[in-house]
Scaffold this motif. Structure first.
Motif, PDB file in Angstrom:
ATOM      1  N   MET A 151      68.227  90.203 -20.267  1.00 53.05           N
ATOM      2  CA  MET A 151      67.920  89.526 -20.657  1.00 53.05           C
ATOM      3  C   MET A 151      65.860  89.023 -20.776  1.00 53.05           C
ATOM      4  SD  MET A 151      70.548  87.961 -17.383  1.00 53.05           S
ATOM      5  CE  MET A 151      69.596  88.420 -15.434  1.00 53.05           C
ATOM      6  N   ASN A 152      66.063  88.859 -21.831  1.00 55.79           N
ATOM      7  CA  ASN A 152      64.860  88.705 -22.618  1.00 55.79           C
ATOM      8  C   ASN A 152      65.044  86.965 -22.707  1.00 55.79           C
ATOM      9  OD1 ASN A 152      63.519  91.103 -22.261  1.00 55.79           O
ATOM     10  ND2 ASN A 152      64.769  91.392 -24.917  1.00 55.79           N
ATOM     11  N   THR A 153      63.438  86.508 -23.369  1.00 54.40           N
ATOM     12  CA  THR A 153      63.438  84.954 -23.046  1.00 54.40           C
ATOM     13  C   THR A 153      64.691  84.049 -22.127  1.00 54.40           C
ATOM     14  OG1 THR A 153      63.146  85.852 -25.356  1.00 54.40           O
ATOM     15  CG2 THR A 153      62.543  83.473 -25.069  1.00 54.40           C
ATOM     16  N   LEU A 154      64.007  84.058 -20.757  1.00 49.72           N
ATOM     17  CA  LEU A 154      64.902  82.725 -19.954  1.00 49.72           C
ATOM     18  C   LEU A 154      64.850  81.674 -20.244  1.00 49.72           C
ATOM     19  CD1 LEU A 154      65.727  85.849 -16.803  1.00 49.72           C
ATOM     20  CD2 LEU A 154      67.242  84.986 -18.554  1.00 49.72           C
ATOM     21  N   GLU A 155      65.775  81.275 -19.803  1.00 51.30           N
ATOM     22  CA  GLU A 155      65.646  79.265 -19.578  1.00 51.30           C
ATOM     23  C   GLU A 155      65.688  78.979 -18.887  1.00 51.30           C
ATOM     24  OE1 GLU A 155      67.235  78.646 -23.525  1.00 51.30           O
ATOM     25  OE2 GLU A 155      65.803  79.453 -25.045  1.00 51.30           O
ATOM     26  N   ALA A 156      65.388  78.006 -17.608  1.00 49.41           N
ATOM     27  CA  ALA A 156      65.995  76.981 -17.472  1.00 49.41           C
ATOM     28  C   ALA A 156      67.861  76.893 -17.081  1.00 49.41           C
ATOM     29  CB  ALA A 156      65.615  76.019 -16.964  1.00 49.41           C
ATOM     30  N   LYS A 157      67.944  76.912 -18.794  1.00 49.03           N
ATOM     31  CA  LYS A 157      69.892  76.413 -18.159  1.00 49.03           C
ATOM     32  C   LYS A 157      70.424  78.233 -18.394  1.00 49.03           C
ATOM     33  CE  LYS A 157      69.634  77.076 -23.485  1.00 49.03           C
ATOM     34  NZ  LYS A 157      69.559  76.666 -24.793  1.00 49.03           N
ATOM     35  N   ASP A 158      69.612  79.191 -17.985  1.00 50.03           N
ATOM     36  CA  ASP A 158      70.654  80.366 -17.851  1.00 50.03           C
ATOM     37  C   ASP A 158      70.592  80.632 -16.085  1.00 50.03           C
ATOM     38  OD1 ASP A 158      68.366  81.562 -20.661  1.00 50.03           O
ATOM     39  OD2 ASP A 158      70.048  81.545 -20.551  1.00 50.03           O
ATOM     40  N   THR A 159      69.966  79.374 -15.962  1.00 49.76           N
ATOM     41  CA  THR A 159      70.306  79.898 -13.987  1.00 49.76           C
ATOM     42  C   THR A 159      71.818  79.610 -13.409  1.00 49.76           C
ATOM     43  OG1 THR A 159      67.831  78.640 -13.489  1.00 49.76           O
ATOM     44  CG2 THR A 159      69.664  78.652 -11.449  1.00 49.76           C
ATOM     45  N   ALA A 160      72.415  80.670 -13.049  1.00 51.59           N
ATOM     46  CA  ALA A 160      73.335  80.925 -12.479  1.00 51.59           C
ATOM     47  C   ALA A 160      73.388  81.341 -11.758  1.00 51.59           C
ATOM     48  CB  ALA A 160      74.717  80.911 -13.786  1.00 51.59           C
ATOM     49  N   VAL A 161      74.811  81.874 -11.632  1.00 51.87           N
ATOM     50  CA  VAL A 161      75.517  83.258 -10.557  1.00 51.87           C
ATOM     51  C   VAL A 161      76.260  84.135 -11.679  1.00 51.87           C
ATOM     52  CG1 VAL A 161      76.940  84.320  -8.815  1.00 51.87           C
ATOM     53  CG2 VAL A 161      75.425  82.494  -8.699  1.00 51.87           C
ATOM     54  N   TYR A 162      76.003  85.308 -11.494  1.00 49.65           N
ATOM     55  CA  TYR A 162      76.225  86.578 -13.139  1.00 49.65           C
ATOM     56  C   TYR A 162      76.570  87.224 -12.489  1.00 49.65           C
ATOM     57  CZ  TYR A 162      72.977  84.156 -16.676  1.00 49.65           C
ATOM     58  OH  TYR A 162      71.889  83.674 -17.323  1.00 49.65           O
ATOM     59  N   GLY A 214      69.489  90.480 -10.078  1.00 48.71           N
ATOM     60  CA  GLY A 214      68.838  89.250  -9.741  1.00 48.71           C
ATOM     61  C   GLY A 214      67.355  88.911  -9.202  1.00 48.71           C
ATOM     62  N   GLY A 215      67.469  87.456  -9.758  1.00 49.22           N
ATOM     63  CA  GLY A 215      65.787  87.294  -8.994  1.00 49.22           C
ATOM     64  C   GLY A 215      65.748  86.285  -9.372  1.00 49.22           C
ATOM     65  N   LEU A 216      64.230  85.324  -9.800  1.00 53.85           N
ATOM     66  CA  LEU A 216      63.925  84.387  -9.578  1.00 53.85           C
ATOM     67  C   LEU A 216      62.663  84.893 -10.887  1.00 53.85           C
ATOM     68  CD1 LEU A 216      63.190  81.331  -9.453  1.00 53.85           C
ATOM     69  CD2 LEU A 216      61.731  81.827  -8.103  1.00 53.85           C
ATOM     70  N   VAL A 217      62.597  84.473 -11.751  1.00 54.19           N
ATOM     71  CA  VAL A 217      62.200  84.345 -12.511  1.00 54.19           C
ATOM     72  C   VAL A 217      61.278  83.456 -12.954  1.00 54.19           C
ATOM     73  CG1 VAL A 217      63.823  84.875 -15.055  1.00 54.19           C
ATOM     74  CG2 VAL A 217      61.671  85.777 -14.850  1.00 54.19           C
ATOM     75  N   GLN A 218      60.363  83.401 -14.243  1.00 55.57           N
ATOM     76  CA  GLN A 218      59.871  82.031 -14.734  1.00 55.57           C
ATOM     77  C   GLN A 218      60.382  81.655 -16.645  1.00 55.57           C
ATOM     78  OE1 GLN A 218      55.353  82.146 -15.074  1.00 55.57           O
ATOM     79  NE2 GLN A 218      55.383  81.514 -12.596  1.00 55.57           N
ATOM     80  N   PRO A 219      60.492  80.895 -17.181  1.00 54.51           N
ATOM     81  CA  PRO A 219      60.757  80.423 -18.534  1.00 54.51           C
ATOM     82  C   PRO A 219      60.330  81.680 -19.425  1.00 54.51           C
ATOM     83  CG  PRO A 219      60.690  78.181 -16.873  1.00 54.51           C
ATOM     84  CD  PRO A 219      60.432  79.341 -16.641  1.00 54.51           C
ATOM     85  N   GLY A 220      61.035  81.890 -19.915  1.00 55.00           N
ATOM     86  CA  GLY A 220      60.313  83.346 -21.086  1.00 55.00           C
ATOM     87  C   GLY A 220      59.960  84.348 -20.382  1.00 55.00           C
ATOM     88  N   GLY A 221      60.200  85.072 -19.240  1.00 55.10           N
ATOM     89  CA  GLY A 221      60.136  85.892 -18.444  1.00 55.10           C
ATOM     90  C   GLY A 221      61.723  86.892 -18.699  1.00 55.10           C
ATOM     91  N   SER A 222      61.720  87.581 -18.191  1.00 52.23           N
ATOM     92  CA  SER A 222      63.013  88.851 -18.823  1.00 52.23           C
ATOM     93  C   SER A 222      63.397  89.235 -17.453  1.00 52.23           C
ATOM     94  CB  SER A 222      62.884  90.431 -19.109  1.00 52.23           C
ATOM     95  OG  SER A 222      61.992  89.433 -20.734  1.00 52.23           O
ATOM     96  N   LEU A 223      64.941  89.781 -17.304  1.00 54.51           N
ATOM     97  CA  LEU A 223      65.714  89.959 -15.505  1.00 54.51           C
ATOM     98  C   LEU A 223      66.772  91.544 -16.520  1.00 54.51           C
ATOM     99  CD1 LEU A 223      66.146  87.954 -13.496  1.00 54.51           C
ATOM    100  CD2 LEU A 223      64.709  88.910 -13.148  1.00 54.51           C
ATOM    101  N   ARG A 224      66.984  92.495 -15.614  1.00 54.60           N
ATOM    102  CA  ARG A 224      67.278  93.190 -16.487  1.00 54.60           C
ATOM    103  C   ARG A 224      69.138  93.103 -15.498  1.00 54.60           C
ATOM    104  NH1 ARG A 224      67.743  97.780 -19.799  1.00 54.60           N
ATOM    105  NH2 ARG A 224      70.171  99.550 -19.228  1.00 54.60           N
TER     106      ARG A 224
END
Length: 117
Positions: A82-93, A9-19
């Motif tokens: 997780m690609n093309t992340l959006e603000a609404k994806d902010t959550a605990v996973y 997890g972490g902090l990413v800008q909109p449009g970014g990716s995390l795995r």
């Protein structure tokens, strides 16, 4: 007792990716299904994605086409790209696994994903 350990997890800008990754503490257990749920602030927990033991994925509508779930049965791990992340994806996973003949439900500790500019 089998545990699931999450990372990525972490902090990413909109449009970014995390795995996100999820690893079982033992290799000699049969994990039938693995997947993720998420809980955003003030919201109910919601299904995100799952993958069966033979690799068949399922996705929630909001993430379909943007994210990909995969697993390595030999290592008892799963990953959520997780690609093309959006603000609404902010959550605990939270990663989960259904283990053994009784489909015992095991959960990871949760990992925070924050999407913000």
């Amino acid at each position: 007792q089998v545990m699931l350990v999450e990372s990525g997890g972490g902090l990413v800008q909109p449009g970014g990716s995390l795995r996100l990754s999820c690893a079982a503490s033992e290799n000699n257990v049969a994990i039938n299904e693995m997947g993720w749920y998420r809980r955003a602030p003030g919201m109910l927990r919601e299904f995100v994605a799952s993958i069966s033991s033979d690799g068949i994925p399922a996705y929630a509508g909001p993430v379909k086409g943007r994210w990909t779930i995969s697993r390595d049965n030999a290592k008892n791990t799963a990953a959520l790209q997780m690609n093309t992340l959006e603000a609404k994806d902010t959550a605990v996973y939270y990663c989960y696994g259904l283990i053994g003949l009784e489909n015992l439900e095991v959960w990871g500790q949760g990992t925070q994903v924050a999407v913000s500019s």
